[in-house]
Enzyme design. Structure first.
Site, PDB file in Angstrom:
ATOM      1  N   LYS A   1      43.540  40.678  37.029  1.00 13.49           N
ATOM      2  CA  LYS A   1      44.322  41.671  35.504  1.00 13.49           C
ATOM      3  C   LYS A   1      46.321  41.849  36.182  1.00 13.49           C
ATOM      4  O   LYS A   1      45.911  41.632  35.080  1.00 13.49           O
ATOM      5  CB  LYS A   1      43.607  43.190  36.540  1.00 13.49           C
ATOM      6  CG  LYS A   1      42.404  43.545  36.957  1.00 13.49           C
ATOM      7  CD  LYS A   1      41.470  44.907  36.733  1.00 13.49           C
ATOM      8  CE  LYS A   1      42.368  45.321  38.650  1.00 13.49           C
ATOM      9  NZ  LYS A   1      41.665  44.712  39.960  1.00 13.49           N
TER      10      LYS A   1
ATOM     11  N   ARG B   1      39.973  54.349  38.031  1.00 14.39           N
ATOM     12  CA  ARG B   1      39.325  53.669  39.168  1.00 14.39           C
ATOM     13  C   ARG B   1      38.117  54.601  39.180  1.00 14.39           C
ATOM     14  O   ARG B   1      37.594  54.604  40.195  1.00 14.39           O
ATOM     15  CB  ARG B   1      40.084  53.280  40.334  1.00 14.39           C
ATOM     16  CG  ARG B   1      40.821  52.077  40.322  1.00 14.39           C
ATOM     17  CD  ARG B   1      41.751  52.190  41.557  1.00 14.39           C
ATOM     18  NE  ARG B   1      41.486  50.702  42.596  1.00 14.39           N
ATOM     19  CZ  ARG B   1      42.282  49.429  41.863  1.00 14.39           C
ATOM     20  NH1 ARG B   1      43.406  49.924  40.867  1.00 14.39           N
ATOM     21  NH2 ARG B   1      42.126  48.661  42.564  1.00 14.39           N
TER      22      ARG B   1
ATOM     23  N   ARG C   1      47.038  35.432  48.359  1.00 19.61           N
ATOM     24  CA  ARG C   1      48.300  35.300  47.759  1.00 19.61           C
ATOM     25  C   ARG C   1      48.637  35.753  49.679  1.00 19.61           C
ATOM     26  O   ARG C   1      50.057  36.291  49.787  1.00 19.61           O
ATOM     27  CB  ARG C   1      47.424  36.661  47.036  1.00 19.61           C
ATOM     28  CG  ARG C   1      48.759  37.203  46.669  1.00 19.61           C
ATOM     29  CD  ARG C   1      48.705  38.322  45.619  1.00 19.61           C
ATOM     30  NE  ARG C   1      47.606  39.880  46.216  1.00 19.61           N
ATOM     31  CZ  ARG C   1      47.856  39.990  44.905  1.00 19.61           C
ATOM     32  NH1 ARG C   1      47.443  39.934  43.322  1.00 19.61           N
ATOM     33  NH2 ARG C   1      46.520  41.323  45.507  1.00 19.61           N
TER      34      ARG C   1
ATOM     35  N   ARG D   1      51.674  41.928  50.740  1.00 16.28           N
ATOM     36  CA  ARG D   1      51.289  42.675  50.397  1.00 16.28           C
ATOM     37  C   ARG D   1      49.875  43.101  51.605  1.00 16.28           C
ATOM     38  O   ARG D   1      49.527  42.371  52.540  1.00 16.28           O
ATOM     39  CB  ARG D   1      49.677  42.755  49.518  1.00 16.28           C
ATOM     40  CG  ARG D   1      50.887  43.620  48.222  1.00 16.28           C
ATOM     41  CD  ARG D   1      50.130  43.133  47.031  1.00 16.28           C
ATOM     42  NE  ARG D   1      48.602  43.705  47.069  1.00 16.28           N
ATOM     43  CZ  ARG D   1      47.846  44.344  46.073  1.00 16.28           C
ATOM     44  NH1 ARG D   1      48.511  43.774  44.657  1.00 16.28           N
ATOM     45  NH2 ARG D   1      47.699  45.166  45.658  1.00 16.28           N
TER      46      ARG D   1
ATOM     47  N   ARG E   1      38.116  47.390  50.454  1.00 22.20           N
ATOM     48  CA  ARG E   1      38.649  47.149  48.507  1.00 22.20           C
ATOM     49  C   ARG E   1      37.677  47.148  47.640  1.00 22.20           C
ATOM     50  O   ARG E   1      37.507  47.744  46.243  1.00 22.20           O
ATOM     51  CB  ARG E   1      39.734  46.896  48.110  1.00 22.20           C
ATOM     52  CG  ARG E   1      41.188  46.564  49.081  1.00 22.20           C
ATOM     53  CD  ARG E   1      42.228  45.969  49.266  1.00 22.20           C
ATOM     54  NE  ARG E   1      42.863  45.668  47.495  1.00 22.20           N
ATOM     55  CZ  ARG E   1      43.552  44.435  47.303  1.00 22.20           C
ATOM     56  NH1 ARG E   1      44.112  43.240  49.165  1.00 22.20           N
ATOM     57  NH2 ARG E   1      43.942  44.105  46.558  1.00 22.20           N
TER      58      ARG E   1
HETATM   59  P1  AP5 Z   1      45.848  38.840  40.823  1.00 21.40           P
HETATM   60  O1  AP5 Z   1      46.067  38.819  38.827  1.00 21.40           O
HETATM   61  O2  AP5 Z   1      47.188  40.223  41.012  1.00 21.40           O
HETATM   62  O3  AP5 Z   1      44.487  40.349  40.098  1.00 21.40           O
HETATM   63  P2  AP5 Z   1      44.130  41.171  40.452  1.00 21.40           P
HETATM   64  O4  AP5 Z   1      42.364  41.835  39.471  1.00 21.40           O
HETATM   65  O5  AP5 Z   1      45.403  42.487  40.200  1.00 21.40           O
HETATM   66  O6  AP5 Z   1      43.769  42.405  41.969  1.00 21.40           O
HETATM   67  P3  AP5 Z   1      45.381  43.392  42.542  1.00 21.40           P
HETATM   68  O7  AP5 Z   1      45.311  42.935  44.293  1.00 21.40           O
HETATM   69  O8  AP5 Z   1      47.148  43.085  42.197  1.00 21.40           O
HETATM   70  O9  AP5 Z   1      43.860  43.991  42.530  1.00 21.40           O
HETATM   71  P4  AP5 Z   1      43.844  45.302  42.870  1.00 21.40           P
HETATM   72  O10 AP5 Z   1      43.042  45.942  41.906  1.00 21.40           O
HETATM   73  O11 AP5 Z   1      43.240  45.537  44.584  1.00 21.40           O
HETATM   74  O12 AP5 Z   1      45.271  46.065  43.284  1.00 21.40           O
HETATM   75  P5  AP5 Z   1      46.229  47.376  42.497  1.00 21.40           P
HETATM   76  O13 AP5 Z   1      47.479  47.051  42.921  1.00 21.40           O
HETATM   77  O14 AP5 Z   1      45.579  47.641  41.128  1.00 21.40           O
HETATM   78  O15 AP5 Z   1      45.482  37.689  41.428  1.00 21.40           O
HETATM   79  C1  AP5 Z   1      44.786  37.978  42.586  1.00 21.40           C
HETATM   80  C2  AP5 Z   1      45.167  36.660  42.829  1.00 21.40           C
HETATM   81  O16 AP5 Z   1      44.458  35.469  42.711  1.00 21.40           O
HETATM   82  C3  AP5 Z   1      47.015  36.084  42.977  1.00 21.40           C
HETATM   83  O17 AP5 Z   1      47.482  35.585  43.813  1.00 21.40           O
HETATM   84  C4  AP5 Z   1      46.857  35.223  41.785  1.00 21.40           C
HETATM   85  O18 AP5 Z   1      48.020  34.231  41.753  1.00 21.40           O
HETATM   86  C5  AP5 Z   1      45.865  34.281  41.820  1.00 21.40           C
HETATM   87  N1  AP5 Z   1      44.345  34.247  40.400  1.00 21.40           N
HETATM   88  C6  AP5 Z   1      44.552  34.939  39.424  1.00 21.40           C
HETATM   89  N2  AP5 Z   1      44.114  34.634  38.525  1.00 21.40           N
HETATM   90  C7  AP5 Z   1      43.569  33.123  39.112  1.00 21.40           C
HETATM   91  C8  AP5 Z   1      42.617  32.286  38.644  1.00 21.40           C
HETATM   92  N3  AP5 Z   1      42.018  32.349  37.140  1.00 21.40           N
HETATM   93  N4  AP5 Z   1      42.117  31.408  39.520  1.00 21.40           N
HETATM   94  C9  AP5 Z   1      42.723  31.490  40.465  1.00 21.40           C
HETATM   95  N5  AP5 Z   1      43.450  32.156  41.502  1.00 21.40           N
HETATM   96  C10 AP5 Z   1      43.823  33.471  40.644  1.00 21.40           C
HETATM   97  O19 AP5 Z   1      45.686  48.408  43.318  1.00 21.40           O
HETATM   98  C11 AP5 Z   1      45.939  48.463  45.712  1.00 21.40           C
HETATM   99  C12 AP5 Z   1      45.573  49.380  45.554  1.00 21.40           C
HETATM  100  O20 AP5 Z   1      46.594  50.888  45.558  1.00 21.40           O
HETATM  101  C13 AP5 Z   1      44.340  49.770  45.201  1.00 21.40           C
HETATM  102  O21 AP5 Z   1      43.469  49.317  46.952  1.00 21.40           O
HETATM  103  C14 AP5 Z   1      44.383  51.963  46.122  1.00 21.40           C
HETATM  104  O22 AP5 Z   1      44.662  52.132  47.074  1.00 21.40           O
HETATM  105  C15 AP5 Z   1      45.854  51.864  45.600  1.00 21.40           C
HETATM  106  N6  AP5 Z   1      45.369  52.321  43.702  1.00 21.40           N
HETATM  107  C16 AP5 Z   1      45.752  51.795  42.497  1.00 21.40           C
HETATM  108  N7  AP5 Z   1      45.388  52.132  41.639  1.00 21.40           N
HETATM  109  C17 AP5 Z   1      44.516  52.763  41.761  1.00 21.40           C
HETATM  110  C18 AP5 Z   1      43.919  54.150  41.305  1.00 21.40           C
HETATM  111  N8  AP5 Z   1      44.316  54.148  39.917  1.00 21.40           N
HETATM  112  N9  AP5 Z   1      43.197  54.978  41.677  1.00 21.40           N
HETATM  113  C19 AP5 Z   1      42.846  54.797  43.415  1.00 21.40           C
HETATM  114  N10 AP5 Z   1      44.340  54.191  43.875  1.00 21.40           N
HETATM  115  C20 AP5 Z   1      44.668  52.903  42.934  1.00 21.40           C
END
Ligand code: AP5
Length: 197
Positions: free
Chosen positions: A14, A89, A128, A134, A146
């Site tokens: 994402k 979410r 990552r 992180r 997660r």
């Molecule tokens: P990346 O692009 O970062 O993927 P992502 O889907 O954004 O993954 P995140 O880990 O950032 O998502 P998340 O939903 O857990 O985290 P968030 O910050 O929202 O890619 C991931 C890796 O893969 C990278 O190294 C990238 O380079 C690699 N990659 C990408 N595309 C690729 C490809 N095609 N091939 C190979 N590799 C690739 O949330 C974190 C925490 O915050 C949550 O757990 C929760 O505690 C809290 N939180 C956030 N939002 C909310 C909410 N709305 N409600 C409640 N809690 C929340």
């Protein structure tokens, strides 16, 4: 105004795709994960509360993230559109978003849902974690928690938008550019449909 939700489990790409999409379509990027990490970095009370939940792989309370999104929408009154990444979410967050957008006389145009296998998600996040700093990426148990939170609380959000025919699934495996091209194809189709109506 064109608003889109980029949806998918942790590690589905994402954040990576958001960076490219906001440039191409001139959207404001609203990532609740990034907003929360900025609170943690600045050691605010909200950040301290969120950190303990995030480090365990749990979601932070709905009212916290809804408040953050509401402020971000207010702060960008002239936006051409928003890209929501990692939000909504939960079903409560989805309902709150619909209401906030209604107040702005707009809505969610499309939800693009990235599909990636669980093994690939874990592989990407552990990789990552070797360099990102992180805390929620460094251990397999937290990563799996997660993903479980995603299945328990976040998958139902897609059902909410399916009712209005807004969900489009996109394969999230392949190169970043290939996935970007698939996402753009769906967005362009949607924009062309809107202009036609
Ligand atoms: P990346 O692009 O970062 O993927 P992502 O889907 O954004 O993954 P995140 O880990 O950032 O998502 P998340 O939903 O857990 O985290 P968030 O910050 O929202 O890619 C991931 C890796 O893969 C990278 O190294 C990238 O380079 C690699 N990659 C990408 N595309 C690729 C490809 N095609 N091939 C190979 N590799 C690739 O949330 C974190 C925490 O915050 C949550 O757990 C929760 O505690 C809290 N939180 C956030 N939002 C909310 C909410 N709305 N409600 C409640 N809690 C929340």
């Amino acid at each position: 105004m064109f608003n889109l939700i980029l949806f998918g489990p942790p590690g589905s790409g994402k954040g990576t795709q958001s960076e490219k999409l906001i440039k191409k379509y001139h959207l404001n990027h609203l990532s609740t994960g990034d907003l929360l990490r900025s609170e943690i970095y600045n050691k605010t009370p909200l950040g301290l509360e969120a950190k303990s939940l995030m480090d365990k792989g749990h979601l932070v309370p709905d009212e916290v993230v809804i408040g953050m999104i509401s402020s971000a929408l207010e702060a960008n009154p002239k936006s051409q559109g928003f890209l929501f990444d990692g939000f909504p979410r939960t079903s409560a967050q989805a309902e709150a978003l619909d209401k906030l957008l209604q107040l702005k006389k707009t809505n969610v145009a499309i939800m693009l849902a990235l599909e990636v296998s669980e093994d690939e998600l874990v592989r990407r996040l552990l990789k990552r974690g070797e360099t990102s700093g992180r805390h929620d990426d460094i251990n397999d148990t937290v990563i799996r928690e997660r993903i479980l939170e995603y299945h328990r609380k976040t998958s139902p959000v897609a059902e909410h938008y399916k009712k209005t025919g807004k969900v489009v699934k996109v394969a999230g495996i392949g190169s970043v550019d290939e996935i970007f091209a698939s996402l753009c194809k769906e967005i362009d189709k949607k924009i062309a449909g809107q202009n036609h109506n």
